[in-house]
Design an enzyme around this catalytic site. Structure first.
Site, PDB file in Angstrom:
ATOM      1  N   ASP A  58       0.856  -1.182   0.000  1.00 55.46           N
ATOM      2  CA  ASP A  58       0.000   0.000   0.000  1.00 55.46           C
ATOM      3  C   ASP A  58       0.897   1.238   0.000  1.00 55.46           C
ATOM      4  O   ASP A  58       1.902   1.269   0.710  1.00 55.46           O
ATOM      5  CB  ASP A  58      -0.895  -0.013   1.248  1.00 55.46           C
ATOM      6  CG  ASP A  58      -2.032   0.989   1.157  1.00 55.46           C
ATOM      7  OD1 ASP A  58      -1.753   2.209   1.057  1.00 55.46           O
ATOM      8  OD2 ASP A  58      -3.197   0.567   1.212  1.00 55.46           O
ATOM      9  N   ILE A  59       0.533   2.250  -0.795  1.00 53.06           N
ATOM     10  CA  ILE A  59       1.372   3.454  -0.864  1.00 53.06           C
ATOM     11  C   ILE A  59       1.234   4.335   0.375  1.00 53.06           C
ATOM     12  O   ILE A  59       2.071   5.192   0.614  1.00 53.06           O
ATOM     13  CB  ILE A  59       1.110   4.290  -2.142  1.00 53.06           C
ATOM     14  CG1 ILE A  59      -0.327   4.772  -2.206  1.00 53.06           C
ATOM     15  CG2 ILE A  59       1.500   3.507  -3.378  1.00 53.06           C
ATOM     16  CD1 ILE A  59      -0.563   5.819  -3.299  1.00 53.06           C
ATOM     17  N   HIS A 127      -9.999  -4.972  -3.414  1.00 50.74           N
ATOM     18  CA  HIS A 127      -8.670  -5.097  -2.803  1.00 50.74           C
ATOM     19  C   HIS A 127      -8.799  -5.389  -1.313  1.00 50.74           C
ATOM     20  O   HIS A 127      -9.538  -4.748  -0.597  1.00 50.74           O
ATOM     21  CB  HIS A 127      -7.801  -3.863  -3.049  1.00 50.74           C
ATOM     22  CG  HIS A 127      -8.381  -2.556  -2.615  1.00 50.74           C
ATOM     23  ND1 HIS A 127      -9.397  -1.921  -3.295  1.00 50.74           N
ATOM     24  CD2 HIS A 127      -8.081  -1.767  -1.569  1.00 50.74           C
ATOM     25  CE1 HIS A 127      -9.690  -0.783  -2.691  1.00 50.74           C
ATOM     26  NE2 HIS A 127      -8.906  -0.668  -1.623  1.00 50.74           N
ATOM     27  N   LEU A 128      -8.064  -6.407  -0.910  1.00 51.75           N
ATOM     28  CA  LEU A 128      -8.017  -6.834   0.479  1.00 51.75           C
ATOM     29  C   LEU A 128      -6.831  -6.166   1.149  1.00 51.75           C
ATOM     30  O   LEU A 128      -5.696  -6.294   0.684  1.00 51.75           O
ATOM     31  CB  LEU A 128      -7.855  -8.355   0.564  1.00 51.75           C
ATOM     32  CG  LEU A 128      -7.654  -8.950   1.956  1.00 51.75           C
ATOM     33  CD1 LEU A 128      -8.926  -8.822   2.780  1.00 51.75           C
ATOM     34  CD2 LEU A 128      -7.217 -10.401   1.854  1.00 51.75           C
ATOM     35  N   HIS A 129      -7.094  -5.438   2.241  1.00 52.83           N
ATOM     36  CA  HIS A 129      -6.015  -4.850   3.040  1.00 52.83           C
ATOM     37  C   HIS A 129      -5.492  -5.915   3.983  1.00 52.83           C
ATOM     38  O   HIS A 129      -6.266  -6.605   4.653  1.00 52.83           O
ATOM     39  CB  HIS A 129      -6.534  -3.664   3.857  1.00 52.83           C
ATOM     40  CG  HIS A 129      -6.866  -2.468   3.035  1.00 52.83           C
ATOM     41  ND1 HIS A 129      -5.953  -1.466   2.768  1.00 52.83           N
ATOM     42  CD2 HIS A 129      -8.014  -2.121   2.416  1.00 52.83           C
ATOM     43  CE1 HIS A 129      -6.528  -0.547   2.024  1.00 52.83           C
ATOM     44  NE2 HIS A 129      -7.779  -0.920   1.784  1.00 52.83           N
TER      45      HIS A 129
END
Length: 156
Positions: A58-59, A127-129
């Site tokens: 993740d950015i 999207h899965l964190h």
């Protein structure tokens, strides 16, 4: 040009794709940043990439380890999931665990997995964190990635 004879017919420029790139095709949304990432159009390091699932950092990390696990083919946000997506979501969780283990995160009790529920997701590609260790998350990250809130839901 005078005196120069073309030996080959004029061809349009061709872009060579690396072995890890995928040609944009079915399941590709040209406006989607995550579709561009999984197709190696953004220069983002892919920690995992296969025909079904891709993973990258993740950015704006909310934890020391914060990864996004996404379907390689474009799937809308978690609100668009159907019963037949259950195996895909399970595979996403498994890849998230695998990436954590490759990065020496072994305490899976101190991990958060989840999806932001619309309208709280900034990218409409599913999207899965994957965040770890959860115990080291800041107050704001704990709030933003709060388990089973109305804005962040777990996959299980």
């Amino acid at each position: 040009m005078a005196g120069v004879q073309a030996t080959e017919p004029a061809l349009e420029p061709r872009v060579e794709m690396s072995k890890t790139s995928r040609m944009p095709a079915e399941g590709y949304d040209k406006k989607c940043i995550f579709c561009k990432i999984v197709n190696n159009e953004m220069g983002t390091e892919l920690l995992h990439s296969d025909e079904e699932i891709s993973c990258f950092r993740d950015i704006k990390p909310g934890a020391p380890h914060h990864y996004l696990v996404v379907p390689t083919k474009h799937v809308g946000n978690c609100k668009s999931l159907k019963r037949d997506h259950v195996p895909l979501v399970k595979q996403m969780v498994d890849i998230g665990k695998e990436i954590l283990q490759k990065n020496n995160v072994t305490d899976l009790a101190d991990v958060r997995f989840g999806f932001h529920w619309p309208p709280f997701c900034s990218v409409t590609h599913l999207h899965l964190h994957v965040l770890a260790p959860a115990s080291e998350m800041s107050f704001m990250s704990r709030l933003f990635y709060r388990l089973n809130s109305y804005w962040f839901v777990t996959p299980c």
